[in-house]
Design a protein around this motif. Structure first.
Motif, PDB file in Angstrom:
ATOM      1  N   SER A 183      -1.337  12.104  -5.461  1.00 52.03           N
ATOM      2  CA  SER A 183      -1.500  11.485  -6.634  1.00 52.03           C
ATOM      3  C   SER A 183      -2.559  10.204  -6.433  1.00 52.03           C
ATOM      4  O   SER A 183      -3.335   9.934  -7.214  1.00 52.03           O
ATOM      5  CB  SER A 183      -0.159  10.799  -7.233  1.00 52.03           C
ATOM      6  N   GLU A 184      -1.871   9.409  -5.393  1.00 46.13           N
ATOM      7  CA  GLU A 184      -2.758   8.133  -4.809  1.00 46.13           C
ATOM      8  C   GLU A 184      -2.949   7.953  -3.693  1.00 46.13           C
ATOM      9  O   GLU A 184      -1.833   8.335  -2.862  1.00 46.13           O
ATOM     10  CB  GLU A 184      -2.205   6.802  -5.600  1.00 46.13           C
ATOM     11  N   THR A 198      -1.658   4.672   2.971  1.00 49.03           N
ATOM     12  CA  THR A 198      -0.372   4.971   2.146  1.00 49.03           C
ATOM     13  C   THR A 198      -0.719   6.172   1.072  1.00 49.03           C
ATOM     14  O   THR A 198      -1.571   5.887   0.179  1.00 49.03           O
ATOM     15  CB  THR A 198       0.383   3.896   1.738  1.00 49.03           C
ATOM     16  N   TYR A 200       0.827   8.354  -2.217  1.00 52.37           N
ATOM     17  CA  TYR A 200       2.030   9.018  -2.880  1.00 52.37           C
ATOM     18  C   TYR A 200       1.482  10.018  -3.603  1.00 52.37           C
ATOM     19  O   TYR A 200       0.641  10.373  -4.186  1.00 52.37           O
ATOM     20  CB  TYR A 200       2.123   7.700  -4.033  1.00 52.37           C
ATOM     21  N   ASN A 202       2.473  14.135  -5.594  1.00 54.48           N
ATOM     22  CA  ASN A 202       2.988  14.407  -6.671  1.00 54.48           C
ATOM     23  C   ASN A 202       4.377  14.656  -6.757  1.00 54.48           C
ATOM     24  O   ASN A 202       5.036  14.880  -7.833  1.00 54.48           O
ATOM     25  CB  ASN A 202       2.073  15.282  -7.359  1.00 54.48           C
ATOM     26  N   GLY A 204       6.935  12.973  -5.280  1.00 53.89           N
ATOM     27  CA  GLY A 204       7.611  11.971  -5.158  1.00 53.89           C
ATOM     28  C   GLY A 204       8.054  11.410  -3.974  1.00 53.89           C
ATOM     29  O   GLY A 204       8.408  10.195  -3.722  1.00 53.89           O
ATOM     30  N   GLU A 206       6.234   9.569  -0.022  1.00 52.55           N
ATOM     31  CA  GLU A 206       5.473   8.952   0.181  1.00 52.55           C
ATOM     32  C   GLU A 206       4.673   9.258   1.646  1.00 52.55           C
ATOM     33  O   GLU A 206       5.809   9.537   2.402  1.00 52.55           O
ATOM     34  CB  GLU A 206       5.867   7.297   0.373  1.00 52.55           C
ATOM     35  N   LYS A 233      14.144  11.365  -1.647  1.00 54.69           N
ATOM     36  CA  LYS A 233      12.873  10.796  -1.259  1.00 54.69           C
ATOM     37  C   LYS A 233      12.766   9.705  -0.138  1.00 54.69           C
ATOM     38  O   LYS A 233      13.688   8.981   0.148  1.00 54.69           O
ATOM     39  CB  LYS A 233      12.006  10.224  -2.601  1.00 54.69           C
ATOM     40  N   VAL A 235       9.700   8.143   3.290  1.00 52.31           N
ATOM     41  CA  VAL A 235       8.232   8.163   3.761  1.00 52.31           C
ATOM     42  C   VAL A 235       8.325   9.153   4.767  1.00 52.31           C
ATOM     43  O   VAL A 235       9.027   9.220   5.715  1.00 52.31           O
ATOM     44  CB  VAL A 235       8.293   6.599   4.334  1.00 52.31           C
ATOM     45  N   TYR A 247      14.397   6.495   1.585  1.00 49.57           N
ATOM     46  CA  TYR A 247      14.644   5.389   1.015  1.00 49.57           C
ATOM     47  C   TYR A 247      16.065   5.002   0.991  1.00 49.57           C
ATOM     48  O   TYR A 247      16.996   5.832   0.786  1.00 49.57           O
ATOM     49  CB  TYR A 247      14.136   5.325  -0.418  1.00 49.57           C
TER      50      TYR A 247
END
Length: 262
Positions: A183-184, A198, A200, A202, A204, A206, A233, A235, A247
């Motif tokens: 996504s990003e 880093t 992100y 789609n 969810g 990282e 979710k 990293v 997380y």
């Protein structure tokens, strides 16, 4: 001597005359055909039939047909035979979006322009504007995008320098399925790694990675993600090795705070 095989001169003369007559007729037909062909050619070149009536542009997604024609030597009404194929193709291929152009004449008065564009690798967020970035590293500043698209990764924190070019090359080496799952993608330099990024995803998750080893390690993302609990979710760190850190939930944070107080 066998008299049956002797052919007299009187018998041969009519045959020679007939052969010469046929040869003369064929020559006359050829000359008349050539004459009428020349007449038709002159009429065609002098009539509106030889003027470009239709121009068809195919293969363009990033560009409009009008944009292509504006940057070519082709226009409706010009003589089709005045279109210089190789020069026109070269001029169109100078456009940043165009990888290859092929100009074809379709008689009597149509031109077909077949295009192959550079693929779109990502989008660049610059200020409040978003621009598409192509596989050749070109940023399409002439095409400002008002809404954030979702068909390619959105790059943030990048400047127009070698780091961005290296990032695009790494994205180009990724399978489309992996690329489209991003996504990003944000440049977050560290003292130990100025190429740290880093991501992100789609789904969810990282991802923490480095541009220098990005495509080499990111190609394994689908396999790594498939082994994780989709409900938990966190990293996925791909900088050095490959490990996952979930997380912290609100309950876990509260437990840690209680333990520290105790």
């Amino acid at each position: 001597m066998d008299k049956g095989k002797i052919v007299s001169l009187e018998e041969r003369i009519p045959k020679l005359k007939q052969h010469r007559k046929k040869k003369a007729n064929r020559r006359l037909v050829f000359l008349l055909s050539l004459f009428f062909l020349l007449i038709l050619s002159v009429i065609y070149f002098q009539s509106p039939l030889s003027h470009v009536k239709k121009v068809e542009v195919t293969g363009n997604v990033l560009t409009t047909s009008e944009y292509i024609l504006e940057n070519s030597d082709i226009s409706k009404g010009m003589n089709v035979w005045s279109v210089k194929k190789s020069e026109t193709e070269e001029k169109i291929e100078k456009l940043p979006e165009i990888k290859e152009a092929n100009v074809k004449l379709k008689l009597p008065n149509s031109i077909r322009v077949e295009l192959k564009e550079y693929s779109k690798e990502a989008y660049l967020l610059k200020g409040s504007s978003v621009y598409a970035i192509l596989e050749n590293g070109e940023i399409l500043k002439s095409q400002k995008i008002n809404t954030i698209p979702n068909d390619a990764p959105l790059l943030k924190g990048f400047k127009e320098n070698e780091v961005l070019k290296e990032m695009i090359k790494e994205l180009e080496n990724l399978p489309d399925a992996v690329k489209q799952s991003i996504s990003e993608l944000i440049l977050v330099p560290k003292k130990t790694d100025p190429y740290h990024i880093t991501l992100y995803m789609n789904d969810g998750f990282e991802v923490s990675a480095s541009i220098r080893t990005f495509s080499e390690k990111m190609v394994h993302y689908p396999s790594i993600a498939s082994q994780l609990d989709p409900e938990r979710k966190g990293v996925i760190d791909l900088e050095v090795g490959s490990y996952f850190k979930a997380y912290e939930t609100e309950g876990e944070k509260q437990d840690e705070e209680n333990e520290s107080e105790g």
